[in-house]
Design an enzyme around this catalytic site. Sequence first.
Site, PDB file in Angstrom:
ATOM      1  N   ASP A  14      -7.747  -7.249   1.017  1.00  0.00           N
ATOM      2  CA  ASP A  14      -6.885  -7.280   2.194  1.00  0.00           C
ATOM      3  C   ASP A  14      -7.650  -6.662   3.338  1.00  0.00           C
ATOM      4  OD1 ASP A  14      -5.467  -4.468   3.207  1.00  0.00           O
ATOM      5  OD2 ASP A  14      -6.343  -4.366   1.197  1.00  0.00           O
TER       6      ASP A  14
ATOM      7  N   ASP B 258       0.859  -1.171   0.000  1.00  0.00           N
ATOM      8  CA  ASP B 258       0.000   0.000   0.000  1.00  0.00           C
ATOM      9  C   ASP B 258       0.903   1.230   0.000  1.00  0.00           C
ATOM     10  OD1 ASP B 258      -1.974   1.843   0.300  1.00  0.00           O
ATOM     11  OD2 ASP B 258      -2.672   1.155   2.252  1.00  0.00           O
TER      12      ASP B 258
END
EC number: 2.4.2.29
Length: 376
Positions: A271, A92
Site C-alpha cells: 500500500d 492499519d
Amino acid sequence: MFYKIEHNDIGTSARAGVITTDHGTFETPIFMPVGTAGTVKAMHQRELEQEADAPIILGNTYHLYLRPGLNIIEQAGGLHKFIGWKRSILTDSGGFQVYSLSGIRKINEEGVKFKSHIDGSAHFFTPESVMDIQRTIGADIVMAFDECTPYPCEYEYARKSMEMTHRWLGRCVTRMAETEPKYGYQQHLFPIVQGSVYKDLRLKSAEVIAEAGCVGNAIGGLSVGEPAEEMYAMSELVCSVLPKDKPRYLMGVGTPENLLENIALGIDMFDCVMPTRNARNGMLFTTQGIINIRNKKWENDFTPLDQGLDIYLNDYYTKAYVRHLVHNNEMLGAQIATIQNISFYLWLMREARKQIVAGTFREWKERMVKQCMQRL
C-alpha cells in the site's frame, strides 16, 4: 482467510498467490489503494471496482476513530456498509500515525497518549483498545499495534521499541482471541516486523512474528527515509524468515520500481499514498513512464493519457485537456489523474503475476523498471 501459492517464479523469490476473506478472493501480488478516512481520495467506489478493479482497499484506524467516529461506523453496520464497499478492507492500526505525531504524543509500556491533529483533544491508544476499534470498524484484515521507528534511528532505541512492539503483539493476540467480530464475518490479525535497518533486530523480530502463528505477516518501519538499497536488504532478510505459506505485506511502499523489486524478494501485498497524492500534484504513472502533466510539452498533445491501459479515460480525455484541468485546479483533473495512477498500479500487479506464472518475471521486471520509471 487463507493464502495459497499457485506459482513460484524461476530465478527470483516472487510468488503468485490467492488470498480469500469473507468479502472475496483476490490474487497476489496486490497493491491496496489507500482510503485513509474511508475514501480513496478523488475516486468513486464504482471506479475502484470497474476501472481499477481493486479487490481490497486500506483504511486507517487513527483517522476513522477520530472522524467519523466509532458510533457512526457501528450504527452503519461497519465500514463496508458505511462507505458502500463490498470487497475486502485492511486497516492499519494507527502505529504510523502515532510515529508521525512525534511532537504531540507520549509512548509508554501501556500505550500511547496523543492529541488529535484535528482539535487537540487528548486520547489514549493501547493494544487492547486498538483491537476493539478495529473490531468496530470491521476490516477483514487488522494490523497489530506497533511503534514505527524513524530513520535514522539509534540502535538502542530501535531495540527497545521492537521489544515493546513484540509485547504489544501478545496483548493484541489475546484481545482478538477474547473478543468476537461484530458484523458476522471473520477478521484476521497481521503482526508487524520492526527493527529499523539493523540486521540482527530484523532477524529477531521476524522470528518472533513468525512464531506468533497469525494467518499473514507484515513488515513495517521501512519507506521512512532510508535508502532503497536498505529497504531491499531488510525485505530480503525478513522474507528469508517469515513463513513461505503465508502472505507478506510490506507497509507503505512505494514507487513502481519499489513494488517490482520487492515482489522479486517475496513480498505479496503493498500500500502507499504515492499514486493518489502524486496524482493531485499532476504526476501521472503510465505504462510508458512518468508524466508531469503540468509541463508545457503537453499543452497541445491531444493523445490519450495511456493507451497501454484499457480504461475509459482513453475514450474521453487527452493529455492537453488534463493539463488544462490541473493548471486551473479543477477537481476533474485530480479525479482523472487518480483513476489513471490507481489503474496503472493495479495493472502493474496483474502484469507481474502473469510474468510469474509464465516464468518470465525476472527479464520483464528489469525491462519494466526502466520503462515505467523513465520521465517522459
